[in-house]
Design a protein around this motif. Structure first.
Motif, PDB file in Angstrom:
ATOM      1  N   TYR A   9      58.605  55.245  23.821  1.00  0.00           N
ATOM      2  CA  TYR A   9      58.168  55.694  22.497  1.00  0.00           C
ATOM      3  C   TYR A   9      59.085  56.788  21.964  1.00  0.00           C
ATOM      4  O   TYR A   9      59.423  56.814  20.778  1.00  0.00           O
ATOM      5  N   ARG A  12      62.487  55.200  20.943  1.00  0.00           N
ATOM      6  CA  ARG A  12      62.313  54.394  19.737  1.00  0.00           C
ATOM      7  C   ARG A  12      62.042  55.266  18.520  1.00  0.00           C
ATOM      8  O   ARG A  12      62.548  55.004  17.424  1.00  0.00           O
ATOM      9  N   GLY A  13      61.252  56.330  18.682  1.00  0.00           N
ATOM     10  CA  GLY A  13      60.965  57.244  17.571  1.00  0.00           C
ATOM     11  C   GLY A  13      62.221  57.944  17.084  1.00  0.00           C
ATOM     12  O   GLY A  13      62.484  58.017  15.882  1.00  0.00           O
ATOM     13  N   TYR A  16      64.371  55.468  15.219  1.00  0.00           N
ATOM     14  CA  TYR A  16      63.829  55.024  13.935  1.00  0.00           C
ATOM     15  C   TYR A  16      64.184  55.996  12.803  1.00  0.00           C
ATOM     16  O   TYR A  16      64.470  55.574  11.685  1.00  0.00           O
ATOM     17  N   ALA A  29      55.345  61.394  11.212  1.00  0.00           N
ATOM     18  CA  ALA A  29      54.944  60.767  12.473  1.00  0.00           C
ATOM     19  C   ALA A  29      54.036  59.570  12.234  1.00  0.00           C
ATOM     20  O   ALA A  29      54.121  58.571  12.948  1.00  0.00           O
ATOM     21  N   ILE A  32      56.194  56.599  11.438  1.00  0.00           N
ATOM     22  CA  ILE A  32      56.917  56.154  12.638  1.00  0.00           C
ATOM     23  C   ILE A  32      55.973  55.388  13.551  1.00  0.00           C
ATOM     24  O   ILE A  32      56.301  54.289  14.015  1.00  0.00           O
ATOM     25  N   SER A  33      54.788  55.934  13.788  1.00  0.00           N
ATOM     26  CA  SER A  33      53.842  55.269  14.692  1.00  0.00           C
ATOM     27  C   SER A  33      53.387  53.932  14.128  1.00  0.00           C
ATOM     28  O   SER A  33      53.246  52.957  14.873  1.00  0.00           O
ATOM     29  N   LEU A  36      56.388  51.390  14.405  1.00  0.00           N
ATOM     30  CA  LEU A  36      56.723  51.068  15.791  1.00  0.00           C
ATOM     31  C   LEU A  36      55.530  50.524  16.577  1.00  0.00           C
ATOM     32  O   LEU A  36      55.657  50.207  17.756  1.00  0.00           O
ATOM     33  N   ARG A  40      49.152  56.696  16.926  1.00  0.00           N
ATOM     34  CA  ARG A  40      49.598  57.837  16.111  1.00  0.00           C
ATOM     35  C   ARG A  40      49.556  59.152  16.886  1.00  0.00           C
ATOM     36  O   ARG A  40      50.501  59.933  16.857  1.00  0.00           O
ATOM     37  N   MET A  43      52.386  59.245  19.465  1.00  0.00           N
ATOM     38  CA  MET A  43      53.698  59.431  18.847  1.00  0.00           C
ATOM     39  C   MET A  43      53.854  60.856  18.321  1.00  0.00           C
ATOM     40  O   MET A  43      54.898  61.477  18.508  1.00  0.00           O
ATOM     41  N   LEU A  47      56.794  63.338  19.533  1.00  0.00           N
ATOM     42  CA  LEU A  47      57.776  63.884  18.587  1.00  0.00           C
ATOM     43  C   LEU A  47      57.741  65.412  18.560  1.00  0.00           C
ATOM     44  O   LEU A  47      58.784  66.058  18.455  1.00  0.00           O
ATOM     45  N   THR A 144      61.257  47.908  16.004  1.00  0.00           N
ATOM     46  CA  THR A 144      59.928  47.872  15.402  1.00  0.00           C
ATOM     47  C   THR A 144      59.118  46.665  15.858  1.00  0.00           C
ATOM     48  O   THR A 144      57.922  46.619  15.658  1.00  0.00           O
TER      49      THR A 144
END
Length: 151
Positions: A9, A12-13, A16, A29, A32-33, A36, A40, A43, A47, A144
């Motif tokens: 995660y 990938r975050g 992204y 966030a 993004i969550s 992906l 939430r 993520m 982050l 994604t």
């Protein structure tokens, strides 16, 4: 699965964010969550940890969110791995036996030590910038798209 969900995660975050930075400074966030397909809360927590460590910058408020730092592209994946999973994760036994070590090895100890060393090398020799090379459209689709088991 070789790596934890947290590590996946986080990477990938981070990957992204630059996909959208052309149009705005910070990415929230929640977005993004959602894109992906990641919880939430999970993520957001991930982050925030990356921002605290200086991998990302963050800003609060309506137009806030997360952005890459100038040096983010030079960060090695091993640094993100250590932030999410801890630096002592690789020494753990692959079979999850508590007393496994060189003097009291589990049945897979010898074979797994070489694999662990190779993983450390890959993570140490790969930067965020290395993963950002290539076509943005195909890359965005690859990070994604979430895993769908084959039935």
């Amino acid at each position: 699965m070789i790596f934890s969900k947290s590590f996946g995660y986080a990477v990938r975050g981070v990957l992204y964010i630059p996909m959208l930075e052309d149009t705005r400074r910070f990415v929230q966030a929640e977005e993004i969550s959602e894109k992906l397909v990641v919880p939430r809360h999970f993520m957001s927590k991930t982050l925030k940890k990356l921002a605290k460590a200086g991998v990302l910058s963050s800003s609060k408020g309506k137009t806030g969110g997360f952005a890459l730092m100038p040096e983010t592209e030079t960060i090695q994946l091993i640094e993100i791995f250590n932030l999410t999973d801890g630096p002592d994760t690789f020494p753990n036994c692959s079979m999850r036996m508590q007393a496994c070590h060189h003097a009291n090895p589990c049945p897979l100890h010898g074979q797994m030590e070489g694999v662990k060393q190779q993983l450390r090398q890959v993570l140490s020799n790969t930067t965020i910038g290395d993963l950002l090379k290539g076509d943005k459209a195909d890359f965005l689709e690859s990070i994604t798209t979430h895993y769908q088991p084959i039935i």
